[in-house]
Design a protein around this motif. Sequence first.
Motif, PDB file in Angstrom:
ATOM      1  N   PRO A 160       1.879   0.241  11.939  1.00 40.59           N
ATOM      2  CA  PRO A 160       0.520  -0.830  11.824  1.00 40.59           C
ATOM      3  C   PRO A 160       0.404  -2.110  12.226  1.00 40.59           C
ATOM      4  CG  PRO A 160       0.174   0.688   9.789  1.00 40.59           C
ATOM      5  CD  PRO A 160       2.417   0.815  10.014  1.00 40.59           C
ATOM      6  N   ARG A 161       0.716  -1.903  13.605  1.00 42.34           N
ATOM      7  CA  ARG A 161       0.486  -3.991  13.746  1.00 42.34           C
ATOM      8  C   ARG A 161      -0.482  -4.803  12.558  1.00 42.34           C
ATOM      9  NH1 ARG A 161       5.383  -5.007  15.414  1.00 42.34           N
ATOM     10  NH2 ARG A 161       5.692  -2.800  16.475  1.00 42.34           N
ATOM     11  N   THR A 162      -1.541  -4.516  12.075  1.00 39.42           N
ATOM     12  CA  THR A 162      -2.154  -5.384  11.310  1.00 39.42           C
ATOM     13  C   THR A 162      -1.414  -6.151  10.301  1.00 39.42           C
ATOM     14  OG1 THR A 162      -4.253  -5.189   9.253  1.00 39.42           O
ATOM     15  CG2 THR A 162      -2.530  -3.362   9.741  1.00 39.42           C
ATOM     16  N   LYS A 163      -2.179  -7.368  10.357  1.00 43.26           N
ATOM     17  CA  LYS A 163      -0.963  -8.780   9.572  1.00 43.26           C
ATOM     18  C   LYS A 163      -1.225  -8.218   7.700  1.00 43.26           C
ATOM     19  CE  LYS A 163      -2.143 -12.798  12.637  1.00 43.26           C
ATOM     20  NZ  LYS A 163      -2.824 -14.002  12.536  1.00 43.26           N
ATOM     21  N   TRP A 164      -2.736  -6.798   7.205  1.00 44.60           N
ATOM     22  CA  TRP A 164      -2.221  -6.460   6.004  1.00 44.60           C
ATOM     23  C   TRP A 164      -1.138  -5.702   5.738  1.00 44.60           C
ATOM     24  CZ3 TRP A 164      -4.841  -9.477   3.028  1.00 44.60           C
ATOM     25  CH2 TRP A 164      -6.541 -10.293   2.953  1.00 44.60           C
ATOM     26  N   PHE A 165      -0.971  -4.826   6.384  1.00 42.85           N
ATOM     27  CA  PHE A 165       0.057  -4.255   6.013  1.00 42.85           C
ATOM     28  C   PHE A 165       1.250  -4.961   6.092  1.00 42.85           C
ATOM     29  CE2 PHE A 165       3.784  -1.751   7.319  1.00 42.85           C
ATOM     30  CZ  PHE A 165       3.711  -1.030   6.837  1.00 42.85           C
ATOM     31  N   LEU A 166       1.798  -5.663   7.097  1.00 43.28           N
ATOM     32  CA  LEU A 166       2.590  -6.979   6.777  1.00 43.28           C
ATOM     33  C   LEU A 166       3.067  -7.445   5.921  1.00 43.28           C
ATOM     34  CD1 LEU A 166       2.968  -7.752  11.216  1.00 43.28           C
ATOM     35  CD2 LEU A 166       4.113  -6.132   9.399  1.00 43.28           C
ATOM     36  N   ARG A 167       1.650  -8.221   5.079  1.00 42.79           N
ATOM     37  CA  ARG A 167       1.819  -8.696   4.319  1.00 42.79           C
ATOM     38  C   ARG A 167       1.847  -7.536   2.713  1.00 42.79           C
ATOM     39  NH1 ARG A 167      -3.674 -12.188   5.822  1.00 42.79           N
ATOM     40  NH2 ARG A 167      -3.073 -13.693   6.850  1.00 42.79           N
ATOM     41  N   ALA A 168       1.467  -6.736   2.961  1.00 44.04           N
ATOM     42  CA  ALA A 168       2.087  -5.590   1.740  1.00 44.04           C
ATOM     43  C   ALA A 168       3.306  -5.848   1.402  1.00 44.04           C
ATOM     44  CB  ALA A 168       0.866  -3.967   1.962  1.00 44.04           C
ATOM     45  N   CYS A 169       3.492  -5.198   2.998  1.00 46.01           N
ATOM     46  CA  CYS A 169       5.088  -5.071   3.078  1.00 46.01           C
ATOM     47  C   CYS A 169       6.269  -5.512   1.483  1.00 46.01           C
ATOM     48  CB  CYS A 169       5.826  -4.653   4.552  1.00 46.01           C
ATOM     49  SG  CYS A 169       5.129  -3.117   4.910  1.00 46.01           S
ATOM     50  N   ALA A 170       5.564  -7.217   2.603  1.00 46.87           N
ATOM     51  CA  ALA A 170       5.966  -7.861   1.992  1.00 46.87           C
ATOM     52  C   ALA A 170       6.095  -8.344   0.324  1.00 46.87           C
ATOM     53  CB  ALA A 170       6.018  -9.403   2.879  1.00 46.87           C
ATOM     54  N   LEU A 171       5.140  -8.127   0.170  1.00 46.03           N
ATOM     55  CA  LEU A 171       4.763  -8.367  -1.292  1.00 46.03           C
ATOM     56  C   LEU A 171       5.418  -7.470  -2.152  1.00 46.03           C
ATOM     57  CD1 LEU A 171       1.158  -9.340  -1.384  1.00 46.03           C
ATOM     58  CD2 LEU A 171       2.892 -11.063  -2.024  1.00 46.03           C
ATOM     59  N   SER A 172       5.536  -5.894  -1.305  1.00 48.35           N
ATOM     60  CA  SER A 172       6.336  -4.232  -1.640  1.00 48.35           C
ATOM     61  C   SER A 172       7.607  -5.090  -3.098  1.00 48.35           C
ATOM     62  CB  SER A 172       6.112  -3.701  -1.209  1.00 48.35           C
ATOM     63  OG  SER A 172       7.373  -3.649  -0.273  1.00 48.35           O
ATOM     64  N   GLY A 173       8.443  -6.191  -2.057  1.00 49.16           N
ATOM     65  CA  GLY A 173       9.482  -6.041  -2.875  1.00 49.16           C
ATOM     66  C   GLY A 173       9.466  -6.792  -4.265  1.00 49.16           C
ATOM     67  N   VAL A 174       8.747  -7.329  -4.555  1.00 49.44           N
ATOM     68  CA  VAL A 174       8.202  -8.315  -5.187  1.00 49.44           C
ATOM     69  C   VAL A 174       7.600  -7.846  -6.368  1.00 49.44           C
ATOM     70  CG1 VAL A 174       7.017 -10.264  -6.830  1.00 49.44           C
ATOM     71  CG2 VAL A 174       8.261 -10.490  -4.739  1.00 49.44           C
ATOM     72  N   ALA A 175       6.385  -6.485  -6.229  1.00 48.85           N
ATOM     73  CA  ALA A 175       5.923  -5.719  -6.947  1.00 48.85           C
ATOM     74  C   ALA A 175       6.724  -4.526  -7.131  1.00 48.85           C
ATOM     75  CB  ALA A 175       4.601  -5.040  -6.399  1.00 48.85           C
ATOM     76  N   ALA A 176       7.696  -4.915  -6.573  1.00 48.34           N
ATOM     77  CA  ALA A 176       8.624  -3.356  -7.306  1.00 48.34           C
ATOM     78  C   ALA A 176       9.334  -3.503  -8.544  1.00 48.34           C
ATOM     79  CB  ALA A 176       9.964  -2.919  -5.960  1.00 48.34           C
ATOM     80  N   ILE A 177       9.810  -4.979  -8.062  1.00 46.24           N
ATOM     81  CA  ILE A 177      10.467  -5.691  -9.153  1.00 46.24           C
ATOM     82  C   ILE A 177       9.617  -5.909 -10.733  1.00 46.24           C
ATOM     83  CG2 ILE A 177      11.796  -8.169  -9.703  1.00 46.24           C
ATOM     84  CD1 ILE A 177      13.057  -5.688  -8.598  1.00 46.24           C
ATOM     85  N   GLY A 219       0.572   3.992  -1.407  1.00 47.38           N
ATOM     86  CA  GLY A 219      -0.360   4.128  -0.667  1.00 47.38           C
ATOM     87  C   GLY A 219      -0.026   3.628   0.526  1.00 47.38           C
ATOM     88  N   LEU A 220       0.569   2.488   0.455  1.00 47.07           N
ATOM     89  CA  LEU A 220       1.306   1.923   0.915  1.00 47.07           C
ATOM     90  C   LEU A 220       2.648   2.646   1.992  1.00 47.07           C
ATOM     91  CD1 LEU A 220       2.183  -1.072   2.990  1.00 47.07           C
ATOM     92  CD2 LEU A 220       3.422  -1.120   0.850  1.00 47.07           C
ATOM     93  N   GLY A 221       2.623   3.604   1.892  1.00 50.76           N
ATOM     94  CA  GLY A 221       3.534   4.763   2.429  1.00 50.76           C
ATOM     95  C   GLY A 221       3.110   5.471   3.047  1.00 50.76           C
ATOM     96  N   ALA A 222       1.897   6.822   2.865  1.00 48.36           N
ATOM     97  CA  ALA A 222       1.255   6.902   3.219  1.00 48.36           C
ATOM     98  C   ALA A 222       0.608   6.256   4.002  1.00 48.36           C
ATOM     99  CB  ALA A 222       0.064   7.386   2.221  1.00 48.36           C
ATOM    100  N   TRP A 223      -0.322   5.068   4.163  1.00 47.26           N
ATOM    101  CA  TRP A 223      -0.435   4.139   5.513  1.00 47.26           C
ATOM    102  C   TRP A 223       0.591   4.387   6.901  1.00 47.26           C
ATOM    103  CZ3 TRP A 223      -2.076  -1.283   5.096  1.00 47.26           C
ATOM    104  CH2 TRP A 223      -3.143  -1.493   5.883  1.00 47.26           C
ATOM    105  N   PHE A 224       1.831   4.535   6.218  1.00 47.77           N
ATOM    106  CA  PHE A 224       3.303   3.588   7.723  1.00 47.77           C
ATOM    107  C   PHE A 224       2.834   5.089   7.744  1.00 47.77           C
ATOM    108  CE2 PHE A 224       7.104   4.658   8.221  1.00 47.77           C
ATOM    109  CZ  PHE A 224       8.172   4.200   8.912  1.00 47.77           C
ATOM    110  N   GLY A 225       3.025   6.188   6.893  1.00 44.95           N
ATOM    111  CA  GLY A 225       3.543   7.365   7.787  1.00 44.95           C
ATOM    112  C   GLY A 225       2.151   8.122   8.415  1.00 44.95           C
TER     113      GLY A 225
END
Length: 231
Positions: free
Chosen positions: A123-140, A107-113
């Motif tokens: 996307p310039r919203t803070k929620w997108f940037l926060r989600a990107c910041a958490l995505s690395g931890v989520a992948a681990i 879903g995050l990738g679709a949002w970016f695409g």
Amino acid sequence: IATPIQFVVGDSAARAIAKDQPVKFAAMECVQETSTDVTEYIYGRCTSDGVKGGIAIPGLDSFLVGWSTSTQVTGLDSVPSDERPPANTMLHWCFDTMVGICTVLIGLGAWFGLAWWRRRDIPRTKWFLRACALSGVAAIVALECGWIVTEVGRQPWIVNGVMRTSDAVTQAGGIWVTFSLVLAIYAVLGAALIITLRAMSRRWRTEDGREDEVPYGPDTTPPALAPETSA
């Protein structure tokens, strides 16, 4: 880009497990009895009487295994109790967490695409940037959950029907010394990383925006004015 591919690979692997390692699949999905039209549970607590709590989707487990709700799914009742994987609730939660994180990352990738397709910008919203910041931890986290499903799910066997884990694991007491040493090293490295990041963060907050001169940096000398010419 890679997340949807991984989702397809993971889905194929889950069906292969249901075929080749049905008891492991039953432990992952908390299937107690061999049956058709098996309900898919999202989270919930695994018990001998079935799943307690969680979100139930009737027939979905059978459909995911064989593309039909009439597909038979092998349950834990197909083997004696001492040949079943332990910690079924943990296995089930790890499996659901792994799949859930992958779905959210899609879903995050679709949002970016979509944003890039429409505006050629992220996307310039803070929620997108926060989600990107958490995505690395989520992948681990998803990776570790996958390892738990793999390693705990194959218990109590190292080689199915041939060697049990209890017969293969070393009984040497020195293993705990090595294990403790590795934990201590990683604890020191982790503490050093945290201290370094906090120091860098404080410096960035107090920096006045001035950039120090560096070799081969941009020339900030104002251009000389061209001499006036007489008519």
